[in-house]
Design an enzyme around this catalytic site. Structure first.
Site, short mmCIF file in Angstrom:
data_model
loop_
_atom_site.label_atom_id
_atom_site.label_comp_id
_atom_site.label_asym_id
_atom_site.label_seq_id
_atom_site.Cartn_x
_atom_site.Cartn_y
_atom_site.Cartn_z
N GLY A 8 0.84 -1.21 0.00
CA GLY A 8 0.00 0.00 0.00
C GLY A 8 0.86 1.25 0.00
N GLY A 11 -0.51 4.85 -1.15
CA GLY A 11 -1.66 5.46 -0.47
C GLY A 11 -1.25 6.69 0.34
CD GLN A 12 -3.89 10.41 4.61
OE1 GLN A 12 -4.38 9.44 5.19
NE2 GLN A 12 -4.02 11.63 5.05
CB ILE A 35 -2.92 -2.55 -6.16
CG1 ILE A 35 -3.48 -1.18 -5.73
CG2 ILE A 35 -2.87 -3.51 -5.00
CD1 ILE A 35 -4.94 -1.20 -5.37
CB ILE A 55 -2.71 -7.05 0.69
CG1 ILE A 55 -2.35 -7.68 2.03
CG2 ILE A 55 -4.21 -6.72 0.61
CD1 ILE A 55 -2.32 -6.74 3.18
CE1 TYR A 143 -10.13 1.58 8.31
CE2 TYR A 143 -10.88 2.81 10.23
CZ TYR A 143 -9.89 2.51 9.31
OH TYR A 143 -8.67 3.11 9.40
CB ILE A 173 -3.31 10.54 9.13
CG1 ILE A 173 -3.23 9.29 10.00
CG2 ILE A 173 -1.91 11.04 8.78
CD1 ILE A 173 -2.50 9.45 11.30
C1 AKB Z 1 -10.88 7.08 8.81
O1 AKB Z 1 -11.45 8.17 9.07
O2 AKB Z 1 -11.44 6.11 8.33
C2 AKB Z 1 -9.42 6.96 9.17
C3 AKB Z 1 -9.22 6.45 10.55
C4 AKB Z 1 -9.45 7.31 11.70
O3 AKB Z 1 -8.87 5.33 10.73
N1 AKB Z 1 -8.77 8.22 8.99
#
Ligand code: AKB
Length: 325
Positions: A8, A11-12, A35, A55, A143, A173
């Site tokens: 990854g 990514g950011q 990827i 991954i 998530y 972040i």
């Molecule tokens: C999100 O907002 O999904 C992420 C985190 C806090 O894991 N930046």
């Protein structure tokens, strides 16, 4: 000497972490795993090796690990919270299936593994203020489910197979380099872009919604320091609360207004993101990270805002002068 694979890497967090790791570990290889469709470009491409590493594809991971004799894997592949809620099956496939692939390969090839967790690993029944290190983790988002599963699975591999797994729970972040995508905390990045572009900002999160946030330089330092920490001092592994600042939209708006007085913000709340934000802590207690490996954030909201605005002004001015073809 370390040979590191970042999964990854475009990514950011990955794009900045890869560059920082290349600056810090000059003796070994720091391999940017990407990827298809998210190939590295510019400095990221030119400053070191890169390999296609999806991954979910164990063959590609093994190939890269063997080719570069990798001893440390940074696993940054994930769908962020709001996107994961719209594609929960894919979020599980990448977040948990992908992690399982990485851990199995790490077990066989004796690699250390860093996999970030998140404030999203907590849920509505978690104490929201100064959330303790060890507390209720019953998230209500996919998530969060993948993050808690990842923490448990990583601890299992450490205990059962001796794999050196370590992790931090990232707050939102904030960075001026690569844009985030699909997170609940992303408003706190977008707001700076609007301020610098002279546009009104439509805030998707309600006033009074506090979340933990961190400036990218601190997040990068945390990712490296936890992997460098003396293992004999680690009581916890997966995953450490880390904290830098906690604010709501009103606080970030008023601090930006100090520097950009004409800046305007209006609320246009996104119900999906708001529900996720409401289920997350307001602030984390990071005393275990401080005690066990000496963690300490450097940037607060004021310091970060000055730095973000200064860098974004330069970045956006350069983009106007040299438009992408
Ligand atoms: C999100 O907002 O999904 C992420 C985190 C806090 O894991 N930046």
């Amino acid at each position: 000497m370390k040979n590191i694979l970042i999964i990854g890497a475009t990514g950011q967090i990955g794009s900045e972490l890869t560059m920082k790791l290349r600056k810090e570990y000059t003796q070994g290889d720091v391999v940017a795993g990407y990827i298809k469709g998210a190939e590295p470009k510019g400095e990221l491409l030119e400053s070191g090796p890169s390999e296609e590493v999806d991954i979910t594809n164990t063959f590609q991971i093994v190939q890269a690990v063997e080719k570069y004799n990798i001893d440390t894997i940074y696993n940054l592949a994930a769908l962020l919270s709001a996107v994961a809620e719209t594609k929960p099956q894919l979020a599980w496939h990448i977040g948990v299936g992908g992690l399982y692939n990485v851990l199995e390969i790490a077990r066989e090839k004796k690699c250390a593994v860093f996999t970030p967790s998140s404030i999203g690993s907590f849920g509505p029944s978690t104490p929201h203020l100064n959330t303790p290190q060890d507390t209720v983790q019953r998230p209500t988002t996919m998530y969060g489910v993948t993050k808690v599963t990842g923490e448990l699975l990583s601890d299992y591999y450490a205990k059962r197979f001796g794999v050196d797994t370590r992790s931090v729970r990232f707050p939102g972040i904030i960075s001026y380099v690569a844009p985030p995508g699909g997170g609940t905390t992303d408003y706190a990045v977008d707001i700076y872009y609007s301020a610098v572009k002279g546009e009104k900002f439509y805030c998707p999160i309600k006033a009074g919604t506090f979340m933990d946030m961190m400036y990218m330089p601190d997040a990068l330092r945390a990712s490296i320091e936890i992997m460098e920490a003396d293992p004999s001092k680690l009581v916890h592994r997966n995953s450490f609360n880390i904290s830098a600042m906690s604010f709501d939209p009103e606080m970030i708006y008023s601090i930006i207004k100090k520097f950009v007085p004409e800046f305007e913000m209006e609320y246009k709340v996104d119900p999906l993101r708001q529900a996720i934000a409401d289920s997350w802590p307001d602030s984390l207690d990071d005393s275990c990270a401080r005690e066990e490996w000496g963690w300490k954030a450097k940037y607060d909201l004021d310091f970060m805002t000055k730095d973000m605005l200064a860098h974004l002004k330069v970045k956006l001015a350069n983009e106007i002068e040299t438009p992408a073809i």
